[in-house]
Design an enzyme around this catalytic site. Structure first.
Site, short mmCIF file in Angstrom:
data_model
loop_
_atom_site.label_atom_id
_atom_site.label_comp_id
_atom_site.label_asym_id
_atom_site.label_seq_id
_atom_site.Cartn_x
_atom_site.Cartn_y
_atom_site.Cartn_z
N SER A 1 -9.50 -0.64 7.56
CA SER A 1 -8.99 -0.42 6.20
C SER A 1 -8.39 -1.65 5.53
O SER A 1 -8.10 -1.61 4.33
CB SER A 1 -7.95 0.70 6.21
N SER B 1 -9.56 1.78 3.40
CA SER B 1 -8.75 2.61 2.53
C SER B 1 -7.77 1.81 1.68
O SER B 1 -7.29 2.31 0.66
CB SER B 1 -7.95 3.60 3.39
N LYS C 1 0.85 -1.19 0.00
CA LYS C 1 0.00 0.00 0.00
C LYS C 1 0.88 1.24 0.00
O LYS C 1 1.95 1.26 0.64
CB LYS C 1 -0.89 -0.04 1.25
#
Lengths: 478, 480
Positions: A176, A152, A77
């Site tokens: 997330s 997210s 990420k």
């Protein structure tokens, strides 16, 4: 032709010369190229990954002992620092920024021969539940491109969902990792707070953030966790507790399961999700689990508590992005220092990030601090005490991961409150610091996958993963 | 009676002292002063995304050390907080500080004023990290920032509003600086900024118990400036009130060129720092054992040591002189392990040695004479083998030059030993008596003071080698 069916099987292919790391990387690079419309990756390290794969192949063939993640192709990420590579938290404010050091988790992946194939799109600064807050565009759910992948860590989830890499590292501050895993029909694991070093993870809310793992099987998630977990001198909040070989023992999981009555009777819960969860709990009983409903009178407070505390920490954590040392600096004329900051930050941050900085600044302000921040801390303490009490009697807590299945892009973007409230089941684990996992057990009538969430007590990843393995078996045997 | 006498000043000081650690408060970067700009900076110091702090244990020890030396209560449960504000020299946009929960509470520092000794009460001592340095004058269009200092450990030592004059403030800073140097927690160098002072000043009518509106004066980078700024500020405030004005709560800066202060901001502009506990650092507990360990290693403090020396028979002044600097006391302590003539040792330290150091612009730490040699000289003088003046003016420089040779050996080689053998001395005494018949006659008539003249004459012809006691005895004998 290379196919990926789990890390252990990949190791067998390598060992029996039926595959090479290079072939694996080639395979994923092709898949990524074929799926650029998903917008899962912000940057691909194609040449570098191939080069590393070739080196690993040479090493392995020469008989050099291999690492625990030898040739495992990982996506990270865009909030996790990788030395010499750009990291932007999917924000304009970090445009052009290159990390000068490795996150501890990355360091450990590399030390065990993993191959990092690229950095993945996400909500800006990990703030969001739909991946609609990235400065670099939405990520699409691979199963239905009109729907969000969750957030997210949307890009990291979709990468595993669409088979663009073997596993991904995401970050989970309030769900997330688990929520996009739920929306994408994959495994999403958030370890105990302090289990994985946060060093090199761009902070959203320091006392909530934890690096998590996306995988297509519980075994793969466990394999990665064993590598990245453990004490780190660079993170004072990392735990000294030893890291267990999480799934190597063939022990049966501890089977006393609790669920919150209020969670299943919540008005916001999708009826199908409610029904499937209830029938799953029923099934567990027949499988020899002891499943008990318990009262959880604080459910309605946890989302507010979560947003007060996380935005407070975020408002401070994001102060360093000021355009002085690195990142975006406005071209506008700035007559005063305050103008300079305003220009840089107004241009650099997106709407959701600004909303949370403002909210957090407000709750820490003189005159409001006690009413909001102090109160929320008290609630957090209460929740922790309650959790400790629950785990005296139970081995795990089960709930839906998300109250609704993956929604359409744009459907909720004008209603931040509704978006916040959808975090109701996931934020609890971050508020009290326990490990939690989302398991893709079900399919909705709209065609989307969804899962359940399992939580165990602090540092009991071992039972969490054993339970998960067993629950996944139940799905397969369905 | 001047209108000044209607008022009294109330002063509190906040002193920032840089702790003498190798590395910074929350990372391994060097905490050394200077260095080319931005060379003591890692990703952590620069507040790069994803970096985290880790507390330097040594800094915590030093903070406790100073707390113990100031008689503070040491807090067992400690945590850091974030003080949020924007400034280019603050890399993270917040300063990590113990502002809300200090490690040391209360305590006091003794000062000596015209009215005698008194304790200045402390409010607290807390740890925090320093900021970097903004440099405005090397580039016409830009402000440059040097982050070497960012993250260097500081303690802030805060007094109660317990000081009554600029002189007292002067005394307090002097004592405090001596103390932090003495216990080796801070080098006390105000010019390099390792000791910085802000003063909170207010005035009120004598007899009034309520505090007046205070003004904070910043940028006081020498002890002299502390005094000058407070003097100016008291005078300014009295003038404001006397001319019917009202004192405004504000922050002012001192201009050392004019010895005046000027306003930099009013209270209305004060920041809301939004303090909250630093989530990246778990709270830490100090055990009694840990604190006791630090107390055990604390050297005797100047005040205690001075009393001890007085108990050994030294005068108060001499004792205090020896306690001005730790290195002086350390040297003296070493000498008195080797001799019991404490008074002589003190005389040497406060006399010839002090002069020597002054003359050669040296610090006692650089004084190369081994304490053993000084003890030997004291013994030689006590035994009458050499007189004090020859020892200090000739033997000591020789010993400093030769290095390691014993004092007796060096004195012999230089022919400085006194002769006590009466046959040789008798020869010199006779020679002098024969040379000065007139004086001898006067002496015999009763002008007994002339004995000094004869002794001096013997000293001259013996080139200082004749033991004056023996000479005097012989002269008195022969001139009866």
């Amino acid at each position: 032709m290379f196919t990926f069916r789990g890390i252990q099987q990949y190791f067998q292919l390598l060992a029996s010369n039926q595959a090479t790391c290079e072939e694996a990387v080639q395979y994923f690079l092709h898949k990524i190229t074929d799926n650029t419309h998903l917008n899962a990756f912000l940057e691909i390290y194609a040449e570098e990954a191939l080069e590393r794969a070739r080196q690993l192949d040479t090493k392995r063939k020469a008989g050099v002992p291999v690492g625990k993640l030898h040739g495992v192709v990982v996506g990270i990420k865009d909030v996790i620092c990788y030395k010499g590579h750009k990291v932007s938290a999917a924000s304009k404010i970090l445009e052009g920024f290159t990390s000068i050091y490795n996150a501890t988790a990355v360091e450990r992946l590399l030390a065990e021969d993993a191959i990092i194939i690229g950095r993945q799109n996400c909500d800006e600064f990990a703030m969001g539940s739909s991946n609609e807050n990235s400065a670099f565009g939405n990520v699409l759910n691979a199963k239905d491109n009109s729907r969000v992948p969750g957030g997210s860590s949307g890009g990291s989830a979709v990468s595993v969902q669409a088979g663009l890499c073997m596993v991904s590292l995401g970050s989970d501050t309030g769900g997330s990792v688990r929520q996009p895993a739920d929306f994408c029909g994959i495994i999403g694991l958030k370890p105990t707070y302090g289990r994985v070093s946060r060093y090199g993870l761009i902070a959203y809310a320091s006392s909530f953030d934890q690096i998590g793992i996306f995988a297509s099987s519980v075994e793969d998630a466990a394999t990665v966790l064993e590598v990245i977990a453990g004490q780190d001198d660079y993170d004072s909040t990392s735990s000294h507790k030893p890291v267990m070989p999480y799934l190597q023992q063939n022990t049966a999981p501890a089977k006393k399961i609790a669920y919150f009555k209020e969670a299943l009777s919540h008005p916001g819960l999708d009826p199908e999700i409610k029904a499937q969860t209830e029938s799953f709990l029923q099934k567990l009983t027949t499988e020899g689990y002891d499943v008990q409903p318990i009262d959880f009178e604080y459910l309605d407070y946890i989302v507010s508590t979560y947003y007060i505390l996380t935005t407070a920490e975020a408002s401070s954590n994001l102060s360093r992005f000021d355009g002085v040392k690195y990142g975006h600096r406005s071209a506008k004329n700035a007559p005063t220092l305050a103008d300079f900051y305003k220009n840089n930050r107004s241009e650099g941050f997106g709407k959701e990030v600004k909303r949370r900085i403002l909210l957090g600044t407000f709750v820490l302000s003189a005159g409001y601090f006690d009413a909001y921040f102090t109160k929320a801390q008290q609630v957090r303490k209460l929740l922790l005490d309650k959790t400790t009490a629950i785990f005296k009697d139970f081995d795990a807590i089960i709930s839906p991961t998300v109250p609704t299945p993956a929604f359409k892009i744009g459907e909720k973007s004008n209603d931040p409150i509704e978006m916040f409230l959808a975090d109701i089941y996931t934020v609890f684990a971050n508020l009290v610091g326990i490990p939690a996992i989302s398991l893709p057990l079900f399919t909705h009538s709209n065609g989307m996958n969804f899962g359940i969430q399992v939580m165990t007590s602090h540092f009991d990843e071992e039972n969490l993963l054993h339970l998960s393995k067993d629950f996944m078996r139940l799905r397969i045997s369905e | 009676m001047s209108y000044h006498d209607k008022y009294e000043a109330v002063i509190g000081l906040e002193v920032h002292a840089q702790l003498q650690t190798e590395s910074k408060l929350f990372c391994g970067d060097s905490a050394a002063f200077g260095g080319s700009p931005n060379t003591h900076v890692s990703a952590i110091t620069l507040g790069h995304p994803g970096t985290l702090p880790k507390t330097n244990k040594k800094a915590v020890e030093l903070a406790i050390r100073i707390g113990l030396a100031c008689n503070c209560e040491i807090e067992r449960y400690n945590y850091f907080a974030r003080k949020n504000y924007f400034y280019p020299d603050l890399p993270k946009g917040y300063q990590v500080s113990q502002h809300t929960a200090p490690i040391c509470k209360g305590g006091h520092v003794a000062i000596h004023t015209a009215e005698g000794k008194r304790n200045v009460q402390l409010n607290r001592i807390h740890m925090e990290e320093d900021a970097g340095k903004s440099i405005h004058d090397i580039d016409d269009n830009n402000t440059c920032v040097d982050y070497n200092r960012a993250g260097v450990p500081l303690v802030e030592i805060v007094t109660e509003p317990d000081l009554k004059s600029a002189d007292e403030a002067y005394q307090y800073i002097t004592e405090l600086r001596k103390l932090v140097r003495w216990i080796e927690v801070c080098d006390g160098n105000m010019e390099e900024g390792s000791l910085r002072c802000d003063a909170n000043v207010s005035i009120r009518l004598k007899g009034e118990t309520k505090l007046g509106t205070k003004v904070e004066v910043k940028n006081l980078n020498s002890i002299r400036n502390v005094k000058k700024a407070i003097e100016y500020e008291i005078e300014r405030m009295i003038n404001v009130v006397e001319s019917g004005g009202v004192i405004v709560q504000q922050t002012r800066s001192f201009d050392a060129a004019t010895d005046t202060t000027f306003a930099i901001r009013d209270k209305e502009e004060a920041n809301d720092y939004r303090y909250f506990p630093e989530p990246d650092l778990p709270p830490f507990y100090l055990t009694d054992e840990f604190i006791e360990g630090i107390r055990q290693k604390l050297p005797a403090l100047p005040e205690q040591l001075s009393l001890h020396y007085q108990q050994l028979g030294l005068g108060e002044y001499d004792a205090q002189q020896l306690c001005l600097e730790k290195e002086t006391a350390d040297y003296f302590n070493a000498v008195i392990q080797l001799t019991t003539n404490y008074k002589a040792a003190a005389n040497w330290m406060n006399g010839p040695i002090r002069h020597y150091l002054h003359e050669h612009k040296l610090h006692i730490a650089d004084f190369s004479l081994a304490p053993q040699r000084l003890a030997e000289m004291i013994q030689l003088v006590d035994e009458g083998k050499i007189n004090f003046s020859a020892a200090s003016s000739k033997l000591m420089p020789a010993l400093l030059a030769t290095g390691s040779a014993p004092a007796l050996e060096t004195a012999t080689a230089l022919n400085l030993l006194q002769v006590s053998d009466s046959s040789e001395i008798t020869g010199w005494v006779d020679a002098v008596i024969n040379k000065m018949p007139d004086k001898v006659a006067e002496y015999k008539k009763g002008k007994k003071g002339l004995i000094g003249l004869f002794v001096g004459e013997v000293k001259k012809i013996s080139k200082g080698k004749a033991d004056p006691k023996v000479v005097t005895g012989l002269l008195e004998e022969k001139l009866k």
